[in-house]
Every structure is written in structure tokens, then in C-alpha cells.
Design an enzyme around this catalytic site. Structure first.
Site, PDB file in Angstrom:
ATOM      1  N   ALA A 152      41.723  45.298  37.173  1.00 56.50           N
ATOM      2  CA  ALA A 152      40.903  46.159  38.021  1.00 56.50           C
ATOM      3  C   ALA A 152      40.010  45.323  38.933  1.00 56.50           C
ATOM      4  O   ALA A 152      39.886  45.603  40.130  1.00 56.50           O
ATOM      5  CB  ALA A 152      40.059  47.097  37.167  1.00 56.50           C
ATOM      6  N   TYR A 153      39.376  44.306  38.379  1.00 54.40           N
ATOM      7  CA  TYR A 153      38.454  43.491  39.163  1.00 54.40           C
ATOM      8  C   TYR A 153      39.191  42.737  40.260  1.00 54.40           C
ATOM      9  O   TYR A 153      38.774  42.729  41.421  1.00 54.40           O
ATOM     10  CB  TYR A 153      37.717  42.512  38.252  1.00 54.40           C
ATOM     11  CG  TYR A 153      36.591  41.783  38.942  1.00 54.40           C
ATOM     12  CD1 TYR A 153      35.390  42.430  39.196  1.00 54.40           C
ATOM     13  CD2 TYR A 153      36.725  40.461  39.346  1.00 54.40           C
ATOM     14  CE1 TYR A 153      34.342  41.777  39.838  1.00 54.40           C
ATOM     15  CE2 TYR A 153      35.695  39.796  39.978  1.00 54.40           C
ATOM     16  CZ  TYR A 153      34.503  40.468  40.223  1.00 54.40           C
ATOM     17  OH  TYR A 153      33.474  39.812  40.872  1.00 54.40           O
ATOM     18  N   CYS A 154      40.315  42.123  39.908  1.00 59.34           N
ATOM     19  CA  CYS A 154      41.072  41.366  40.910  1.00 59.34           C
ATOM     20  C   CYS A 154      41.617  42.289  41.997  1.00 59.34           C
ATOM     21  O   CYS A 154      41.576  41.956  43.189  1.00 59.34           O
ATOM     22  CB  CYS A 154      42.201  40.589  40.248  1.00 59.34           C
ATOM     23  SG  CYS A 154      41.649  39.219  39.210  1.00 59.34           S
ATOM     24  N   SER A 156      40.386  45.120  43.003  1.00 59.74           N
ATOM     25  CA  SER A 156      39.306  45.611  43.847  1.00 59.74           C
ATOM     26  C   SER A 156      38.782  44.522  44.774  1.00 59.74           C
ATOM     27  O   SER A 156      38.448  44.797  45.935  1.00 59.74           O
ATOM     28  CB  SER A 156      38.169  46.167  42.983  1.00 59.74           C
ATOM     29  OG  SER A 156      37.563  45.149  42.204  1.00 59.74           O
TER      30      SER A 156
END
Length: 294
Positions: A152-154, A156
Site C-alpha cells: 500500500a505504501y509503495c 501510494s
């Protein structure tokens, strides 16, 4: 804000209650800027605003709430008369295997980091056009080197990087400059929160040097402030990140291939123990609370 420097300029910083946002607000204010803080923790925001040498202001708002951000943008412009720069810094993170991730938590990371950045830009873009100002999007090493257990972080951060690059050409005719800031692991509540999980901490520690270490907050923030003063198209919180840019085409194959697969196989017996504790750090807790209350 066409001339170099931030003295006398009005700078909006989202995610201003703690971490990079709070430190950046203090650095900019020390250089003579008036800073408008936006975030979710009113007590923390008030404390940061109260510590600034120049009178600024703070607004409690969820960056994913487009109506709230429109209202904040209007109030900031009414109070200060202008907005010279906006730093879209608000962000959250969660770690663990995608297949086991809570779907709502995974989506919340993307909503805050990507949709929230777009909502911030949309709300403040009229003011930036009026001032011929500068928009700085905070991305991450994660945009250059996507890693397992950080889907999710990558996703986004790759998204906000692409958003800013697309936006740059669209708003250039209006005199608005757009920059992207890249930071590696920097000593913030978010990184410390991620390190509370022993599996995530161990995997990060095994990243090739210099990507595996945690960097002090102060020097990274000073470089971001320098980039704002220059209206730079690219800002690197750690100098070595500039050298990653020419390699970025190779990194997904390496990290998603032999290197990443080796680490996932090694950690496989322990992946089931990853704590499903939602968003990491105190800022993540605030973001989850705001989402429940909407």
C-alpha cells in the site's frame, strides 16, 4: 515566491502535527516564513504552531475530506492574503503481506497518501495560481524502489510521484512550479512505529547499505526546506537518493526478483506473526480515529 528564499512567504504544510511536517514548519519559520499547519491532532498542532518564531496558524482537517480541505484553503488565504507554497506531506503506512492485510487499512494508506495529496492540491491550486507559487509533493524511496510487505505504501508513493510529474506540465503555464521530495527511512514516529514489529525491523535492517539505516530528521528537513526555497523539481532528503534515480528501472526486477524473493522465503515461517495493528505510529492512530469519526 519567484525569488529564492522563503522569508515573508506563506507556506502550508500538511501532516504538520509531528515528524517531518512539524520539523519542516519549525525550519521554515526560523527562515522567516509564515507557516499554516494542517493535520489531525489539534493539541499537537497547537503546540507546534506555538513554538514557531513567527505567528502562523493551524487547522484540523483530514486531507481525504475534499470539502474540509476546500474550507481550510479559503480560511488560510483569507487570514494571510496569499499562499506561496504548499507541501503535501501528510502520510500514513502499514506493513505486512498483501494477502493477509486488512482491506480497510490497506485502502486507508492509499486514500491518505494519494487521494489526500490530490485533494490538498485541488483545494490550494487556485491560490497557488494567483501567487505563481510552488507545490511540493512528499514522496519516498518507496516510489523508486518498491519493496515486499509495503504494497500500500509503495503503491501510494509511486502514485503521488507520478501525480506530481503529470501536474508539473499542466500548471507551468500559470507560473506554478511543482517538486517531488524523496526521503529514505527518517527518524519519525512512523518509522519507529514500523520498527516495533520485529519482522519488519529485521527485513529493513537487511536492506543493502545505505537503504537499511535510519537517518536523522534534522538534516533531511533542512534539505527539504532548501528545495522549497529553490522551487526545485526534485528534492532529496538524503543526498545518496539522487544516485538511485538512474537505477530505478533496474530496482523492481531486483527487489521483486532474487533479493526480495530470498528474503520472503527466509521470513516465511514468521510472516504469520506480523501484528495486524493497523496504521503504524501515533500519526497512523490519529488517521484511523479520524476515519472512524467521519
Amino acid at each position: 515566491m519567484r525569488r529564492a528564499g522563503v522569508r515573508g512567504r506563506v507556506v502550508v504544510v500538511t501532516g504538520g502535527a509531528r515528524g517531518v511536517g512539524a520539523a519542516l514548519a519549525r525550519t521554515l519559520a526560523a527562515r522567516g516564513a509564515r507557516v499554516a499547519l494542517v493535520g489531525l491532532e489539534p493539541e499537537e498542532l497547537a503546540a507546534v504552531a506555538g513554538s514557531l518564531p513567527l505567528k502562523g496558524g493551524w487547522w484540523e482537517a483530514d486531507v481525504t475530506d475534499a470539502d474540509a480541505m476546500e474550507a481550510v484553503a479559503g480560511e488560510v488565504r483569507e487570514r494571510f492574503g496569499t499562499v506561496d507554497a504548499v507541501v503535501a506531506n501528510a502520510g500514513v503506512a502499514a506493513g505486512g503481506p498483501f494477502a493477509d492485510a486488512d482491506a480497510a487499512t490497506w485502502r486507508r494508506v492509499v486514500e491518505v497518501n494519494l487521494v489526500g495529496s490530490a485533494a490538498t492540491c485541488r483545494a490550494f491550486l487556485p491560490a497557488l495560481r494567483a501567487s505563481r507559487g510552488y507545490y511540493l509533493q512528499v514522496a519516498s524511496l518507496a516510489a523508486l524502489a518498491p519493496a515486499p510487505l509495503m504494497t500500500a505504501y509503495c503503491a501510494s508513493k509511486a502514485g503521488v510521484e507520478a501525480f506530481a510529474h503529470c501536474l508539473r506540465a499542466e500548471v507551468a503555464p500559470d507560473g506554478v512550479d511543482v517538486g517531488v521530495a524523496y526521503l529514505s527511512w527518517t527518524d519519525t514516529d512512523m518509522v519507529r512505529g514500523a520498527d516495533e514489529d520485529p519482522v519488519l525491523r529485521e527485513m529493513r535492517g537487511r536492506l543493502p547499505w545505505p537503504a537499511g539505516r535510519t537517518y536523522p530528521l534534522g538534516p533531511a528537513v533542512e534539505r527539504v526546506a532548501d528545495g522549497i526555497a529553490r522551487r526545485a523539481p526534485h528534492v532529496y532528503g538524503q543526498r545518496w537518493l539522487r544516485g538511485v534515480q538512474p537505477l530505478r528501472g533496474l530496482l523492481p526486477s531486483l527487489i521483486g526478483g532474487p533479493l526480495g524473493q530470498r528474503e520472503i522465503r527466509r521470513l516465511a515461517p514468521r510472516l504469520g506473526t506480523l501484528a495486524k495493528r493497523g496504521l503504524v505510529g501515533a500519526g497512523g492512530t490519529a488517521a484511523e480515529r479520524a476515519h472512524r469519526e467521519r
